[in-house]
Design a protein around this motif. Structure first.
Motif, short mmCIF file in Angstrom:
data_model
loop_
_atom_site.label_atom_id
_atom_site.label_comp_id
_atom_site.label_asym_id
_atom_site.label_seq_id
_atom_site.Cartn_x
_atom_site.Cartn_y
_atom_site.Cartn_z
N MET A 156 0.80 -1.22 0.00
CA MET A 156 0.00 0.00 0.00
C MET A 156 0.84 1.27 0.00
N SER A 157 2.13 1.18 -0.25
CA SER A 157 2.98 2.37 -0.17
C SER A 157 2.51 3.46 -1.14
N TRP A 158 2.00 3.07 -2.29
CA TRP A 158 1.53 4.07 -3.26
C TRP A 158 0.43 4.94 -2.65
N ALA A 159 -0.46 4.31 -1.87
CA ALA A 159 -1.59 5.04 -1.27
C ALA A 159 -1.15 5.82 -0.05
N GLY A 160 -0.28 5.22 0.74
CA GLY A 160 0.19 5.89 1.95
C GLY A 160 0.94 7.18 1.68
N ALA A 161 1.47 7.32 0.46
CA ALA A 161 2.23 8.52 0.12
C ALA A 161 1.32 9.70 -0.25
N THR A 162 0.03 9.48 -0.37
CA THR A 162 -0.86 10.54 -0.85
C THR A 162 -1.43 11.37 0.30
N ALA A 163 -1.81 12.60 -0.01
CA ALA A 163 -2.36 13.51 1.00
C ALA A 163 -3.70 13.02 1.53
N SER A 164 -4.47 12.31 0.71
CA SER A 164 -5.85 11.96 1.08
C SER A 164 -6.02 10.56 1.63
N TRP A 165 -4.94 9.81 1.82
CA TRP A 165 -5.07 8.45 2.34
C TRP A 165 -5.79 8.51 3.70
N PRO A 166 -6.89 7.76 3.85
CA PRO A 166 -7.70 7.90 5.07
C PRO A 166 -6.91 7.62 6.36
N ASN A 167 -5.88 6.82 6.29
CA ASN A 167 -5.13 6.48 7.51
C ASN A 167 -3.99 7.45 7.79
N ARG A 168 -3.84 8.47 6.94
CA ARG A 168 -2.74 9.41 7.15
C ARG A 168 -2.93 10.16 8.46
N THR A 169 -1.87 10.28 9.22
CA THR A 169 -1.95 10.99 10.50
C THR A 169 -1.14 12.28 10.48
N ASP A 170 -0.14 12.39 9.60
CA ASP A 170 0.64 13.63 9.54
C ASP A 170 0.23 14.43 8.31
N GLY A 176 -9.51 0.73 15.40
CA GLY A 176 -9.57 1.62 16.55
C GLY A 176 -10.92 2.29 16.70
N ASP A 177 -10.94 3.40 17.40
CA ASP A 177 -12.20 4.06 17.75
C ASP A 177 -12.81 4.87 16.61
N GLU A 178 -12.01 5.13 15.56
CA GLU A 178 -12.48 5.96 14.44
C GLU A 178 -12.26 5.23 13.12
N PRO A 179 -13.05 4.23 12.83
CA PRO A 179 -12.85 3.51 11.55
C PRO A 179 -13.01 4.47 10.37
N PRO A 180 -12.30 4.20 9.26
CA PRO A 180 -12.29 5.14 8.14
C PRO A 180 -13.49 5.03 7.21
N PHE A 181 -14.55 4.36 7.63
CA PHE A 181 -15.66 4.10 6.71
C PHE A 181 -16.76 5.16 6.79
N HIS A 182 -17.16 5.55 8.01
CA HIS A 182 -18.12 6.65 8.20
C HIS A 182 -19.49 6.35 7.58
N SER A 206 -25.05 -5.87 15.92
CA SER A 206 -24.43 -4.68 15.33
C SER A 206 -23.78 -3.85 16.44
N PHE A 207 -22.77 -3.08 16.07
CA PHE A 207 -22.20 -2.11 17.02
C PHE A 207 -21.71 -0.90 16.25
N THR A 208 -21.55 0.20 16.97
CA THR A 208 -21.17 1.48 16.35
C THR A 208 -19.89 2.01 16.98
N LEU A 209 -18.97 2.44 16.13
CA LEU A 209 -17.76 3.15 16.56
C LEU A 209 -17.75 4.48 15.83
N SER A 210 -17.79 5.58 16.57
CA SER A 210 -17.86 6.89 15.94
C SER A 210 -19.03 6.89 14.94
N ASP A 211 -18.81 7.24 13.68
CA ASP A 211 -19.92 7.28 12.73
C ASP A 211 -19.94 6.06 11.80
N THR A 212 -19.35 4.97 12.23
CA THR A 212 -19.40 3.72 11.47
C THR A 212 -20.17 2.66 12.27
#
Lengths: 216, 216
Positions: free
Chosen positions: A38-52, A98-104, A117-123
């Motif tokens: 997944m390095s191609w995706a991790g390098a992008t500004a919009s990758w949902p898992n990006r933290t910096d 974690g507590d904020e899944p990237p699906f929303h 069913s269970f809910t984490l944040s808006d997922t």
């Protein structure tokens, strides 16, 4: 065209595997290294898992920032949700994210082992034991008129392809990673050309070649 | 990164012109043929002006469907809004786009000839006589935290580039159309490489080469 079923940012090895052998809690992708795939995706500004902050905003970023565009629900296989097999011993496992899944959105997990069913944040995760067509009906009903993402893994994508339910697929094929064995999506992207148009677009970063399929 | 200023789906001739000479009511792009310049976009499923179903869903469609992604306002030059020059004789001209303009946000028209704001469907046009930095501040304030599209024409894009205000640009360079004269964006895309990264990606359809710039 109604509500599409879309595979997005799905990455496979050069030899067609979406994950390696031996999935476990410590190795969600088995013997495959997800950071490398997944390095191609991790390098992008919009990758949902990006933290910096930072990241590229060129071609690959168009693909990652499309992840949530007009998506109202996701369908995923049980092995994307969890490393465990068989009946649940308890319900403490809440996914890898974690507590904020990237699906929303609502997420429908296909499994023979149902649980509440269970809910984490808006997922919200729902657990269903259905054939692909029924699962898609449920996801479309939950998606508020929007499209549905088919999140993988490879076996699940394969099942929906075989059922003729997938409208568009973006598969990033690694130019470098070979796995030799694992969970296979295809022998070759050419298998889909009888049913799909395909744009083949090399990532400017060089790690993958994007394959963008849509129905003929 | 805050609110970006983005140029999207802006198409120029091989020799760098965004429009030809002699704009008029009958020829919004002067001696240039907009259908020819924009054919790459018109072929996609997500082109905002598409009226019939169908269209491609490959690479070019990622670019056209990104048009409204996280956009909260547009800034455009007066020649994009209207073929008329000088003071308004009346306010009957409401743009080229009919009752349902494809913007769906506030639009700020840069002009020396002010007139009252008006609304068509969910697009409101405001008229301002400001320098680029002030115009951007007003558009960002109206954008509800979202990004701002810089809609053109070429002269307006050039002014915001020269003011150092543009964060990303997608410019589709025609491989076929030469205009010889008109409203110039650049002599060559290389002019921007000292300040921007650039992915150069041929459209699979062959009509244009996408240039995707983001700040260094």
């Amino acid at each position: 065209m109604g509500q599409l079923l879309k595979v997005q940012n799905f990455t496979v090895s050069r030899d067609g595997f979406g994950a390696g052998d031996g999935q476990s809690l410590e190795r969600p992708f088995g013997h495959a290294d997800p950071a490398s795939l997944m390095s191609w995706a991790g390098a992008t500004a919009s990758w949902p898992n990006r933290t910096d902050p930072g990241g590229s905003r060129g071609l690959d970023d168009y693909l990652t920032r499309d992840f949530s565009h007009n998506i109202g629900a996701e369908i995923m296989g049980s092995h994307k949700f969890s490393p465990y097999r068989g009946p649940w011993e308890d319900h403490s496992w809440l996914g890898w994210w974690g507590d904020e899944p990237p699906f929303h959105t609502p997420v429908f997990v296909l499994t023979h082992h149902l649980r509440p069913s269970f809910t984490l944040s808006d997922t919200t995760f729902h657990f269903i034991d259905d054939d692909p067509a029924t699962a898609l009906e449920k996801a479309q009903a939950a998606a508020n008129g929007k499209d549905v993402r088919l999140g993988g893994g490879a076996t699940t994508v394969r099942e929906f392809l075989d059922a003729g339910l997938v409208d568009t697929l973006h598969v990033a094929v690694s130019n470098e990673v070979e796995l030799g064995s694992g969970v296979r999506l295809w022998e070759s992207p050419d298998e889909l050309l009888d049913r799909y148009h395909c744009d083949v677009v090399p990532s400017p970063g060089g790690a993958v070649t994007h394959h963008l399929f849509w129905r003929r």
